[in-house]
Design an enzyme around this catalytic site. Structure first.
Site, short mmCIF file in Angstrom:
data_model
loop_
_atom_site.label_atom_id
_atom_site.label_comp_id
_atom_site.label_asym_id
_atom_site.label_seq_id
_atom_site.Cartn_x
_atom_site.Cartn_y
_atom_site.Cartn_z
N GLY A 182 0.82 -1.19 0.00
CA GLY A 182 0.00 0.00 0.00
C GLY A 182 0.86 1.25 0.00
N HIS A 240 -8.13 12.87 -38.17
CA HIS A 240 -8.16 13.96 -37.20
C HIS A 240 -6.88 14.03 -36.38
CE1 HIS A 240 -12.40 14.94 -37.98
NE2 HIS A 240 -12.54 13.64 -38.17
#
Length: 608
Positions: free
Chosen positions: A99, A503
């Site tokens: 963590g 594009h």
């Protein structure tokens, strides 16, 4: 992400700690270490790199203690060095951690001001020093841990070992998973059931905020307020599972080849194939006729599965869907009024951002469901409804079989929803069920193209960039194909909707740019064909993944072809995923990268 193991026993534990860590290799790691107590004295062995380096060190300098902790680390705070490897230790305690301690800088400054000296760059060492200070001030190990937990911000799973205490391990979790294994005259602590499966048939999963005191005699579990808590015992998952590649060179290759079987297993949980009817898993039913709008969220490959799920749900069930990357879902502050249902997709069921998004949706009053591969995971336990994917343990960091099982589940759910909502007739249901039942056969047929795809991969391995294009259902697949290639080969790759070529991306096209086009001969094939002509006119090399009609169209004379069998549209994302996986796999193998554990990546991302 990181893996944790702890054992308190009456016999030496070092070899078993390493054996358990091997079962956690699938999470991804860059260093490893163990610590044991021998006659009360703490000894550590830590090594950078893979577990083989730790095993060599233990062969040279064995550990004999009957209580210990082990860890595989995926670097966050501090580089992957021996000094940053876990366990971290002081004269009072050794700790392993999965963590992130978000307030470690403040804690470190406070502790350094009190004279405590740090030896690493990690956030974890702040936990060790914090507990040490509490013990120095007269607290027992139990009191020291309880007080220290209240000072920690962030997500964590922790295991503590105390010099002089040969019958005491303490574990704690907030956000990251942790499980307790029950033994005879010994006890175990681990990141998941796979780590504990060789040692026990009984596992208890700690709930968020829990902490536990282990001795050889048993376990005492407490909630975040220190009150005793009971957690149900469950049968250990993966009791017979071991990290074994069989006859395959890599786990990823093995998992690609397992897809016909695991897709079949997943289908069986959503369809009564004898009657061609959908059936949601018992106890996990939903009345889709009452759902007016849905939100979907996930991370990484799971997000691309969810994006395909949106196409399925809107096409076959006519349910409007919003979709977000889970790391953006909470923070975008999207109004959820008018949304009835939230669906989350995760392989591990522990992905921190996806879990936080699920909790956010529940707090907003939404019914939540999870398409998840690990039944005992936190997401599976916290979701209102769980739809399992039955892919089995997936060890390769780059997801393959979990992805196609997620697609299978989402396709089946969409058919069930369409029938409930009256969008699909019973005949439609029968037709679509029959189509999906062909997935195992068709994926097996794709695997027979392995040698062709391997040949194409040799040339791909010489490139530095690649584009992937697709339309409709195949647009999310283009994104996933690009992700697979860059994950394991480190070639820069991007996926685009084919209509977006003009594009911007077309500026990148030249004779060094391979363009992978996913274009079965469907209702938008002619539009995609014009995009391929634009690529060819600029010298781009095209790899066209198509079917027999698409190949016969001769849309691009010099394109390399991967020709798949004809199939219904609902099957295309599932079956067309396999050639993209094989292309990425063989490219990475040819380049000599670590296919199963690519650099900088972890299997289960349990921190934000």
């Amino acid at each position: 992400m990181c893996g944790i193991i702890g054992i308190v026993s009456r016999k030496p534990v070092a070899n078993r700690l390493v054996d358990a860590l091997k079962r956690l290799e699938y999470r991804g790691y860059d260093s490893a270490g163990v610590a044991t107590l021998d006659d009360g004295a703490l000894s550590r062995r830590r090594a950078q790199g893979k577990l083989v380096a730790l095993e060599r060190l233990l062969a040279e300098k064995p550990l004999n203690g009957s209580i210990g902790i082990g860890h595989t680390r995926w670097a966050t705070h501090g580089a992957a060095t021996e000094e940053n490897a876990h366990p971290h230790a002081t004269h009072r305690v050794a700790v392993v951690h999965n963590g992130i301690i978000e307030n470690f800088r403040e804690l470190r400054a406070e502790l350094e001001a009190d004279g405590y000296r740090f030896e690493s760059q990690t956030d974890t060492e702040a936990v060790a020093q914090l507990v040490t200070r509490e013990i120095d001030r007269g607290a027992s190990p139990r009191e020291a841990v309880f007080r220290s937990l209240k000072r920690l911000d962030g997500a964590f799973a922790l295991a503590f070992l105390f010099p002089g205490e040969e019958n005491l391990l303490i574990g704690a979790r907030r956000g990251s998973p942790l499980a307790v294994g029950d033994g005879e005259g010994e006890m175990f602590l681990g990141s998941d059931g796979i780590a504990l499966s060789p040692f026990t048939e009984s596992v208890r999963y700690l709930e968020d905020g829990d902490w536990v005191i282990l001795s050889r005699e048993g376990a005492e579990i407490f909630d975040e307020n220190g009150a005793p808590a009971e957690r149900a015992a469950r049968r250990a998952v993966g009791r017979t599972f071991y990290v074994d590649k069989g006859n395959f060179r890599h786990f990823m290759q093995k998992e690609i080849y397992e897809q016909p079987d695991v897709i079949s297993h997943t289908l069986s949980s959503f369809f009564d194939m004898a009657n061609g009817r959908t059936r949601l898993p018992r106890g996990q039913e939903v009345d889709f006729s009452k759902i007016n709008r849905m939100v979907l969220s996930a991370c990484g490959t799971g997000y691309y599965a969810a994006l395909t799920g949106r196409y399925y749900l809107e096409r076959y069930a006519r349910i409007p869907c919003d979709i977000d990357v889970a790391s953006e879902f909470r923070y975008r502050e999207s109004p959820l009024s008018g949304v009835d249902f939230a669906l989350f997709v995760s392989q591990s069921g522990e992905t921190a951002d996806t879990l936080a998004s699920l909790r956010h949706a529940k707090a907003e009053g939404l019914t939540t469901a999870a398409v998840v591969n690990v039944d005992e995971s936190t997401i599976a336990r916290e979701a209102d409804i769980v739809w399992p994917t039955l892919a089995g343990p997936e060890i390769g960091v780059a997801s393959t079989k979990a992805f196609t099982c997620q697609l299978t589940a989402l396709a089946a759910l969409s058919v069930a929803a369409g029938v409930q909502r009256g969008v699909l007739s019973r005949d439609d249901e029968l037709t679509l069920a029959k189509a999906l039942s062909e997935a195992p056969r068709l994926t097996n047929a794709v695997l027979k193209l392995d040698s062709l795809i391997e040949r194409l991969a040799h040339d791909m391995a010489t490139k530095r960039h690649a584009l992937f294009l697709g339309r409709g259902f195949n647009y999310p697949l283009a994104l996933e194909g690009a992700l697979k290639l860059k994950e394991i080969s480190y070639i820069h790759a991007e996926g685009y909707a084919a209509g977006e070529l003009k594009h911007g991306p077309i500026a990148l096209i030249d004779d060094t740019m391979p363009v992978v086009v996913i274009a079965p001969y469907d209702r938008v094939f002619e539009k995609t064909a014009s995009n391929m002509q634009e690529v060819a006119a600029r010298g781009g090399r095209i790899i066209l993944v198509t079917d027999e009609r698409g190949a016969a169209s001769g849309v691009v004379k010099d394109a390399e072809l991967i020709v798949l069998p004809d199939m219904p549209e609902i099957l295309m994302p599932i079956v067309y995923a396999l050639p993209l996986q094989l292309l990425a796999y063989h490219t990475a193998v040819h380049m000599g990268t670590d296919v199963d554990q690519p650099r900088n990546l972890a299997k289960s991302v349990t921190v934000e």
